[in-house]
Design a protein around this motif. Structure first.
Motif, PDB file in Angstrom:
ATOM      1  N   ALA A 217     -27.093  16.299   7.509  1.00 17.60           N
ATOM      2  CA  ALA A 217     -27.573  17.485   6.799  1.00 17.60           C
ATOM      3  C   ALA A 217     -28.594  17.106   5.737  1.00 17.60           C
ATOM      4  N   THR A 218     -28.378  15.990   5.063  1.00 20.71           N
ATOM      5  CA  THR A 218     -29.345  15.500   4.081  1.00 20.71           C
ATOM      6  C   THR A 218     -30.676  15.168   4.738  1.00 20.71           C
ATOM      7  N   LEU A 219     -30.611  14.496   5.878  1.00 21.96           N
ATOM      8  CA  LEU A 219     -31.830  14.149   6.605  1.00 21.96           C
ATOM      9  C   LEU A 219     -32.569  15.394   7.071  1.00 21.96           C
ATOM     10  N   VAL A 220     -31.826  16.388   7.560  1.00 22.54           N
ATOM     11  CA  VAL A 220     -32.446  17.644   7.999  1.00 22.54           C
ATOM     12  C   VAL A 220     -33.180  18.311   6.838  1.00 22.54           C
ATOM     13  N   LEU A 221     -32.535  18.371   5.691  1.00 19.15           N
ATOM     14  CA  LEU A 221     -33.149  19.027   4.530  1.00 19.15           C
ATOM     15  C   LEU A 221     -34.403  18.284   4.075  1.00 19.15           C
ATOM     16  N   ILE A 222     -34.322  16.968   3.972  1.00 19.53           N
ATOM     17  CA  ILE A 222     -35.474  16.197   3.500  1.00 19.53           C
ATOM     18  C   ILE A 222     -36.639  16.290   4.478  1.00 19.53           C
ATOM     19  N   GLN A 223     -36.350  16.147   5.772  1.00 13.59           N
ATOM     20  CA  GLN A 223     -37.417  16.236   6.775  1.00 13.59           C
ATOM     21  C   GLN A 223     -38.047  17.622   6.807  1.00 13.59           C
ATOM     22  N   TYR A 286     -23.810  19.421   1.116  1.00 11.36           N
ATOM     23  CA  TYR A 286     -23.948  18.352   2.096  1.00 11.36           C
ATOM     24  C   TYR A 286     -24.980  17.336   1.639  1.00 11.36           C
ATOM     25  N   TYR A 287     -26.021  17.811   0.958  1.00 16.76           N
ATOM     26  CA  TYR A 287     -27.074  16.922   0.477  1.00 16.76           C
ATOM     27  C   TYR A 287     -26.526  15.936  -0.551  1.00 16.76           C
TER      28      TYR A 287
END
Length: 297
Positions: A217-223, A286-287
Motif C-alpha cells: 500500500a505504501t508503494l502504491v501511494l508513493i508511485q 497502511y503508509y
C-alpha cells in the motif's frame, strides 16, 4: 501520621505529577501536530477558496492582503464550468489517471518480484547488483531524458500511453522498499511451506505477499503520487494534445497570451489535488505501518 500513610501520600503525589506531565506532553504534541498540519493544509485550502472566485476578484485581491484575498465573498463555480466544458479538462484528468494506474501496476509487479529475489534468493553477485541498482536512483531524469526519448521513438511509442509509464516501470526505491519488507518475514514460514511441497511461486503469492500488504500500500501511494505529479517527461514524450496529462495542461493555462486564467488555474489545481488528498487519507495507516515495518524510519 504513620510512616505508611506518608509513603502513600508521597506515591499519590508522584502519580498525580506523572499524570499531569503526561497530559501536558500529550496536549503539546497534539498542538504541534495541529500547527504543522495547518501550515501544510493552508496552501491547498487557499487554492480551493481561490477557485471559487472570479479571475478579476483574484487579481484585485492580491494586494493588499485582506480577508477577501483568502475567502470568496462572491462564491461562484464558473471556473469549474469553464474548465470542464470549454477546456475539456476531464480528458486530461483521465489521461493522468491512465498513466498513474499503468505506472503503479507495472512498478508494483517489478518491485515485488525483484525485491523478493534480492531478499530471499541466493545468486552470484547479488549484493553487488543490488548496490548498482540503488545507484540508478541518484540519476536525475533530466540526465537521461534524451536517450529515453530515442528509445521510445525507436519502439514507436511516442505519443502513446505506455510511453508515459514504461520508462519508470523499474523503480529502485520500490525494489529497496519491498526487499526490506520481505527480509522481515520469518524464514521459518517459507521453510515450512517448502517442506509441505509448495513451489517458489506458491510461497511468493501465498506467504510472502500477504505479509507485506502495508508495504505494498505504501508503494502504491508513493508511485501514484510520483506519476500523478509528473511533468517533464510527459511534456517531452506526449505530442498529442488529446492524450496530454493534467500537469502539462495546467502549465499551458499560464501560456495563453493576453488572457488571465487565474480562476481556471486555481480550479484545475484543486481538481488535481483532490484525488491525492483522498488517496492519502485512505492509505494513511497502511503508509505509516509500511514505512515502519520496512525499516524506513
Amino acid at each position: 501520621m504513620t510512616a505508611s500513610s506518608l509513603t502513600l501520600q508521597a506515591e499519590n503525589g508522584i502519580d498525580r505529577t506523572a499524570r499531569r506531565a503526561a497530559f501536558l506532553h500529550h496536549g503539546a504534541s497534539i498542538l504541534l501536530l495541529a500547527v504543522v498540519g495547518a501550515v501544510f493544509a493552508f496552501p491547498i485550502l487557499w487554492a480551493a477558496m481561490s477557485s471559487l472566485k472570479s479571475t478579476d476578484d483574484i487579481i484585485t485581491g492580491t494586494y493588499p492582503l485582506s480577508w477577501s484575498s483568502f475567502v470568496p465573498l462572491k462564491a461562484t463555480f464558473e471556473n469549474y464550468v469553464y474548465l470542464f466544458s470549454e477546456l475539456n479538462f476531464q480528458r486530461n484528468l483521465l489521461n493522468t489517471l491512465i498513466a498513474a494506474c499503468g505506472q503503479v501496476s507495472v512498478a508494483v509487479i517489478t518491485s515485488s518480484l525483484a525485491g523478493y529475489a534480492f531478499a530471499r534468493l541466493n545468486f552470484p553477485f547479488r549484493d553487488v547488483v543490488f548496490g548498482l541498482l540503488l545507484l540508478t536512483a541518484f540519476v536525475p531524469v533530466e540526465a537521461i531524458i534524451v536517450p529515453l526519448y530515442r528509445i521510445m521513438h525507436w519502439l514507436g511509442l511516442v505519443s502513446t500511453y505506455p510511453a508515459l509509464f514504461l520508462p519508470f516501470a523499474c523503480n529502485p526505491f520500490g525494489i529497496f522498499l519491498m526487499r526490506q519488507a520481505f527480509r522481515d518475514i520469518p524464514v521459518e514460514m517459507e521453510e515450512a511451506a517448502r517442506l509441505d511441497g509448495a513451489s517458489p511461486l506458491r510461497i511468493f503469492f501465498s506467504i510472502a505477499l500477504p505479509n507485506v500488504r502495508p508495504t505494498l500500500a505504501t508503494l502504491v501511494l508513493i508511485q501514484f503520487i510520483w506519476s500523478w505529479n509528473a511533468y517533464l517527461w510527459p511534456l517531452v514524450i506526449m505530442q498529442d494534445p488529446n492524450k496530454q496529462i493534467a500537469q502539462v495542461a495546467i502549465a499551458n493555462l499560464k501560456s495563453i497570451p493576453n488572457s488571465p486564467m487565474d480562476g481556471p488555474l486555481f480550479a484545475a489545481a484543486t481538481a488535481v489535488t483532490i484525488p491525492l488528498v483522498i488517496l492519502s487519507i485512505v492509505l494513511q495507516r497502511y503508509y505509516v505501518r509500511g514505512l515502519v515495518t520496512s525499516g524506513m524510519k
